[in-house]
Motif scaffolding. Structure first.
Motif, PDB file in Angstrom:
ATOM      1  N   LYS A 172      -3.539  17.497 -22.656  1.00  0.00           N
ATOM      2  CA  LYS A 172      -3.274  18.799 -23.475  1.00  0.00           C
ATOM      3  C   LYS A 172      -1.671  18.679 -23.947  1.00  0.00           C
ATOM      4  N   GLU A 173      -0.801  18.418 -23.019  1.00  0.00           N
ATOM      5  CA  GLU A 173       0.534  18.044 -23.187  1.00  0.00           C
ATOM      6  C   GLU A 173       0.702  16.826 -24.192  1.00  0.00           C
ATOM      7  N   ALA A 174      -0.130  15.739 -23.753  1.00  0.00           N
ATOM      8  CA  ALA A 174      -0.199  14.662 -24.741  1.00  0.00           C
ATOM      9  C   ALA A 174      -0.482  14.741 -26.191  1.00  0.00           C
ATOM     10  N   VAL A 175      -1.789  15.699 -26.310  1.00  0.00           N
ATOM     11  CA  VAL A 175      -2.104  16.082 -27.669  1.00  0.00           C
ATOM     12  C   VAL A 175      -1.076  16.980 -28.202  1.00  0.00           C
ATOM     13  N   GLU A 176      -0.414  17.807 -27.790  1.00  0.00           N
ATOM     14  CA  GLU A 176       0.516  18.640 -28.420  1.00  0.00           C
ATOM     15  C   GLU A 176       1.878  17.823 -28.734  1.00  0.00           C
ATOM     16  N   THR A 177       2.213  16.923 -27.915  1.00  0.00           N
ATOM     17  CA  THR A 177       3.313  16.033 -28.015  1.00  0.00           C
ATOM     18  C   THR A 177       3.085  15.155 -29.418  1.00  0.00           C
ATOM     19  N   THR A 178       1.971  14.582 -29.437  1.00  0.00           N
ATOM     20  CA  THR A 178       1.426  13.650 -30.848  1.00  0.00           C
ATOM     21  C   THR A 178       1.312  14.530 -31.915  1.00  0.00           C
ATOM     22  N   GLU A 179       0.805  15.686 -31.787  1.00  0.00           N
ATOM     23  CA  GLU A 179       0.648  16.724 -32.866  1.00  0.00           C
ATOM     24  C   GLU A 179       2.067  17.028 -33.610  1.00  0.00           C
ATOM     25  N   ALA A 180       2.712  17.371 -32.595  1.00  0.00           N
ATOM     26  CA  ALA A 180       4.270  17.756 -33.080  1.00  0.00           C
ATOM     27  C   ALA A 180       4.894  16.416 -33.817  1.00  0.00           C
ATOM     28  N   GLN A 181       4.582  15.474 -33.220  1.00  0.00           N
ATOM     29  CA  GLN A 181       5.438  14.150 -34.038  1.00  0.00           C
ATOM     30  C   GLN A 181       4.882  13.987 -35.339  1.00  0.00           C
ATOM     31  N   VAL A 182       3.391  13.755 -35.471  1.00  0.00           N
ATOM     32  CA  VAL A 182       2.614  13.808 -36.572  1.00  0.00           C
ATOM     33  C   VAL A 182       3.386  14.989 -37.586  1.00  0.00           C
ATOM     34  N   LEU A 183       3.171  16.097 -37.099  1.00  0.00           N
ATOM     35  CA  LEU A 183       3.634  17.072 -38.110  1.00  0.00           C
ATOM     36  C   LEU A 183       5.141  16.817 -38.530  1.00  0.00           C
ATOM     37  N   ALA A 184       6.078  16.490 -37.725  1.00  0.00           N
ATOM     38  CA  ALA A 184       7.487  16.153 -37.995  1.00  0.00           C
ATOM     39  C   ALA A 184       7.559  15.260 -38.939  1.00  0.00           C
ATOM     40  N   LEU A 185       6.793  14.190 -38.939  1.00  0.00           N
ATOM     41  CA  LEU A 185       6.951  13.144 -39.743  1.00  0.00           C
ATOM     42  C   LEU A 185       6.127  13.545 -41.248  1.00  0.00           C
ATOM     43  N   ALA A 186       5.211  14.599 -41.010  1.00  0.00           N
ATOM     44  CA  ALA A 186       4.661  14.911 -42.583  1.00  0.00           C
ATOM     45  C   ALA A 186       5.656  15.691 -43.108  1.00  0.00           C
ATOM     46  N   VAL A 187       6.327  16.668 -42.458  1.00  0.00           N
ATOM     47  CA  VAL A 187       7.066  17.543 -43.357  1.00  0.00           C
ATOM     48  C   VAL A 187       8.230  16.946 -43.900  1.00  0.00           C
ATOM     49  N   GLU A 188       8.550  15.633 -43.678  1.00  0.00           N
ATOM     50  CA  GLU A 188       9.690  14.898 -44.100  1.00  0.00           C
ATOM     51  C   GLU A 188       9.239  14.187 -45.519  1.00  0.00           C
ATOM     52  N   LYS A 189       7.789  14.287 -45.745  1.00  0.00           N
ATOM     53  CA  LYS A 189       7.155  13.350 -46.921  1.00  0.00           C
ATOM     54  C   LYS A 189       6.700  14.417 -47.872  1.00  0.00           C
ATOM     55  N   TYR A 190       6.226  15.561 -47.235  1.00  0.00           N
ATOM     56  CA  TYR A 190       5.386  16.659 -48.309  1.00  0.00           C
ATOM     57  C   TYR A 190       6.448  18.002 -48.472  1.00  0.00           C
ATOM     58  N   ASP A 191       6.399  18.491 -49.843  1.00  0.00           N
ATOM     59  CA  ASP A 191       7.167  19.481 -49.949  1.00  0.00           C
ATOM     60  C   ASP A 191       6.677  20.839 -49.363  1.00  0.00           C
ATOM     61  N   ASN A 192       5.101  20.938 -49.295  1.00  0.00           N
ATOM     62  CA  ASN A 192       4.326  22.369 -49.023  1.00  0.00           C
ATOM     63  C   ASN A 192       3.465  22.100 -48.012  1.00  0.00           C
ATOM     64  N   THR A 193       3.095  23.202 -47.649  1.00  0.00           N
ATOM     65  CA  THR A 193       1.988  23.223 -46.807  1.00  0.00           C
ATOM     66  C   THR A 193       0.635  22.975 -47.150  1.00  0.00           C
ATOM     67  N   TYR A 194       0.550  23.146 -48.385  1.00  0.00           N
ATOM     68  CA  TYR A 194      -0.802  22.780 -49.183  1.00  0.00           C
ATOM     69  C   TYR A 194      -1.155  21.253 -49.074  1.00  0.00           C
ATOM     70  N   ASP A 195      -0.044  20.560 -49.590  1.00  0.00           N
ATOM     71  CA  ASP A 195       0.052  18.947 -49.516  1.00  0.00           C
ATOM     72  C   ASP A 195      -0.177  18.450 -48.064  1.00  0.00           C
ATOM     73  N   LYS A 219      13.898   8.794 -35.959  1.00  0.00           N
ATOM     74  CA  LYS A 219      12.638   9.654 -35.762  1.00  0.00           C
ATOM     75  C   LYS A 219      11.471   8.809 -35.841  1.00  0.00           C
ATOM     76  N   GLU A 220      11.458   7.305 -36.629  1.00  0.00           N
ATOM     77  CA  GLU A 220      10.256   6.717 -36.134  1.00  0.00           C
ATOM     78  C   GLU A 220      10.358   5.864 -35.064  1.00  0.00           C
ATOM     79  N   SER A 221      11.877   5.608 -34.629  1.00  0.00           N
ATOM     80  CA  SER A 221      11.599   5.020 -33.228  1.00  0.00           C
ATOM     81  C   SER A 221      11.167   5.905 -32.111  1.00  0.00           C
ATOM     82  N   SER A 222      11.324   7.188 -32.199  1.00  0.00           N
ATOM     83  CA  SER A 222      11.056   8.445 -31.403  1.00  0.00           C
ATOM     84  C   SER A 222       9.487   8.386 -31.267  1.00  0.00           C
ATOM     85  N   GLN A 223       8.660   7.893 -32.296  1.00  0.00           N
ATOM     86  CA  GLN A 223       7.076   8.223 -32.333  1.00  0.00           C
ATOM     87  C   GLN A 223       6.659   7.093 -31.224  1.00  0.00           C
ATOM     88  N   THR A 224       7.356   5.740 -31.356  1.00  0.00           N
ATOM     89  CA  THR A 224       6.995   4.868 -30.389  1.00  0.00           C
ATOM     90  C   THR A 224       7.354   5.103 -29.099  1.00  0.00           C
TER      91      THR A 224
END
Length: 564
Positions: free
Chosen positions: A511-534, A495-500
């Motif tokens: 638009k596609e670049a923003v969405e791609t980056t946004e999806a990658q950031v969220l994918a990394l974040a859900v691995e770290k935080y337990d809920n949507t509030y955090d 996953k970390e390598s995929s970000q690079t």
């Protein structure tokens, strides 16, 4: 009166009539058929005669119901009539046999006439009995000329240099000679005897084959084959299309040069030293060299991993042992890898792991082409081509004394360095598709890879090279539930390598670049935080926005997506 004994000498039913039609005599065959008996009334006899359409032929019916056909002729020097007959069934059989013989004769004539080779048939004295039209093409002389001619006359004219017929009659067996005819054409003449019931030569069948035509065809065929091989080599060297060699895709310029070199050295029996990282395909290159060499038709490709076998067993695996060489040895002894690879190729993988003691023995094999089994007293001569490979820096090992310098130079005759996958990225996407097709076929699936994941494959460093790429794709095919494999399906360690990889991908719309980056950031974040509030707090946005974005990109927190 004609004596009855004269009529009895006729082997078929026979009757003699006088000029008035009265019976003068008949033989035993007539009496046996029940046609006539002694004292028979002549009128009664003739009442049983049936007149045929042909006045020269008559039929009669015997007491047993059998029908006979009689041919009418005259008795010599008299006015009497001789009737000779045969049973109609026999006559029909004779007619059928005669018809069949005529058919076979026509077929035989057609076969002889249509033979490409010249054929002439002589009797045992050498007089030509029959020939075909091919002899005219070969000699330039009409076939009619030969019929009735003796072979001696043909030799006098120069058409033949020697008589095969005479040799066949003398030796009573098939005889072949090669000679030039009077037109200068090289011909193969083969005579075969036809024996009669007494085993004597009755006729000689001679076959004449024009070898000059065959020689010209063979020469032309050789030229065509040479051109075909040349064109094939040139086509293989074309660099405008990807190639698949020995089960692997070659697309990059560097790998094309390596495999072009492999083709050129395939039949040069010098030692090949293949260098490269783990998983770059060193064994595939070694097998390619073997399969494109003449040794592939003479001996086997034997592979041994020098680092995978304990040092105390490696010597016996390489060189074999004699009976009773050590405790537990096979009573009959055992050949080693060198003997098994005789006339073929021995691939020594991970050669740098070979112990120093065995390096000395290997050096002797390379210098003298001889091996000696453990416990043996006599050396054995072998004919083996060595291909060695390693992923280590052997030069540094020579400097530190871990590898013999003299052996290094013996191995390094034809060095070939395979670059790692990260240095030949043109191969990555074709290889990815090749491995995907393999996995789909293996597991009977129809998975596809989306463009973002292809970008990751292209930009990843691949420390495990081809082996890593192949294993990852097979893993994704098996573990991904959807038909389309995406970046989010990658194992966690990627996953970390995929970000690079995403940041290095080809130019896309903003638009596609923003969405791609946004999806990658969220994918990394859900691995770290337990809920949507955090998540919302960490990403400095609202919780409803996080919920909407997670649904959009099909992502979930560890505790699920809470509703706003």
């Amino acid at each position: 009166m004609i004596p009855t004994e004269i009529v009895e000498q006729i082997p078929l039913p026979a009757v003699i009539l006088n000029k008035d039609g009265a019976v003068l005599a008949y033989n035993q065959q007539v009496e046996a058929a029940g046609l006539l008996t002694k004292g028979s009334d002549i009128n009664e006899v003739f009442s049983r005669w049936e007149t045929d359409l042909d006045s020269k032929m008559r039929t009669a019916v015997g007491e047993n119901g059998k029908r006979f056909v009689f041919m009418q002729g005259s008795w010599p020097d008299t006015e009497n009539t001789l009737l000779i007959g045969t049973e109609t069934a026999e006559l029909s059989a004779l007619k059928n046999e005669n018809k069949q013989l005529k058919k076979l004769t026509r077929e035989l004539d057609a076969i002889i006439e249509n033979s490409y080779d010249g054929i002439y048939i002589t009797d045992h004295t050498g007089v030509t009995w029959k020939t075909n039209s091919a002899i005219e093409r070969i000699t330039g002389i009409p076939k009619e000329y030969y019929v009735g001619k003796h072979v001696d006359a043909l030799m006098k004219r120069g058409i033949l240099k020697s008589s095969v017929t005479e040799k066949v009659v003398q030796q009573r067996r098939t005889v072949s000679v090669v000679q030039d005819n009077y037109a200068g054409k090289e011909t193969l003449i083969t005579g075969a005897p036809v024996l009669n019931e007494e085993g004597e030569v009755e006729k000689v069948v001679t076959n004449i084959r024009d070898l000059s035509d065959l020689n010209e065809l063979q020469t032309e065929l050789s030229k065509v084959n040479e051109l075909n091989d040349k064109y094939k080599r040139e086509l293989d060297l074309l660099k405008n299309k990807p190639e698949r060699l020995d089960g692997i895709v070659i697309h990059s310029e560097s790998m094309r040069r390596i495999y072009d070199t492999a083709d050129r050295i395939a039949n040069i029996d010098a030692t090949v030293f293949i260098l490269g990282e783990t998983g770059v395909g060193k064994d595939i290159l070694a097998q390619h060299i073997y399969s494109h060499s003449l040794r592939s038709k003479q001996g086997d490709f034997i592979k041994i991993n020098c680092g995978a076998i304990p040092p105390d067993l490696l010597e016996s695996e390489l060189f074999g042992y004699e009976s009773g060489a050590f405790t537990g040895a096979n009573r009959k002894g055992k050949p080693g890898m060198f003997e098994m690879a005789d006339r073929g190729v021995l691939f020594l993988d991970e050669i740098a792991e070979l112990p120093l003691m065995l390096q000395v023995k290997l050096l002797r094999v390379l210098q003298e082409n001889e091996i000696q089994r453990i416990g043996g007293t006599k050396p054995r001569t072998i004919d083996v081509r060595i291909i060695a490979a390693t992923n280590r820096n052997v030069k540094e090992m020579v400097a530190t004394g871990e590898f013999r310098e003299d052996l290094y130079y013996r191995l390094n005759v034809l060095p070939m360095a395979i670059p790692p996958l990260k240095e030949r990225r043109d191969d990555i996407i074709p290889l990815q598709q090749f491995f995907l097709n393999q996995a789909n076929e293996k597991y009977q699936m129809n998975k596809v890879i989306d463009s973002k994941l292809k970008d990751f494959f292209y930009n990843h460093e691949w420390p495990g090279n081809l082996r890593e790429l192949s294993n990852l794709i097979e893993r994704l095919v098996v573990t991904t539930p959807e038909d389309e494999i995406k970046v989010e399906h990658l194992p966690p360690e990627y996953k970390e390598s995929s970000q690079t990889a995403i940041s290095q991908a080809a130019i896309v719309s903003l638009k596609e670049a923003v969405e791609t980056t946004e999806a990658q950031v969220l994918a990394l974040a859900v691995e770290k935080y337990d809920n949507t509030y955090d998540l919302a707090e960490a990403l400095e946005t609202s919780q409803p926005t996080i919920v909407r974005k997670l649904k959009k990109y099909n992502l979930n927190c560890k505790k699920g997506v809470e509703s706003s």
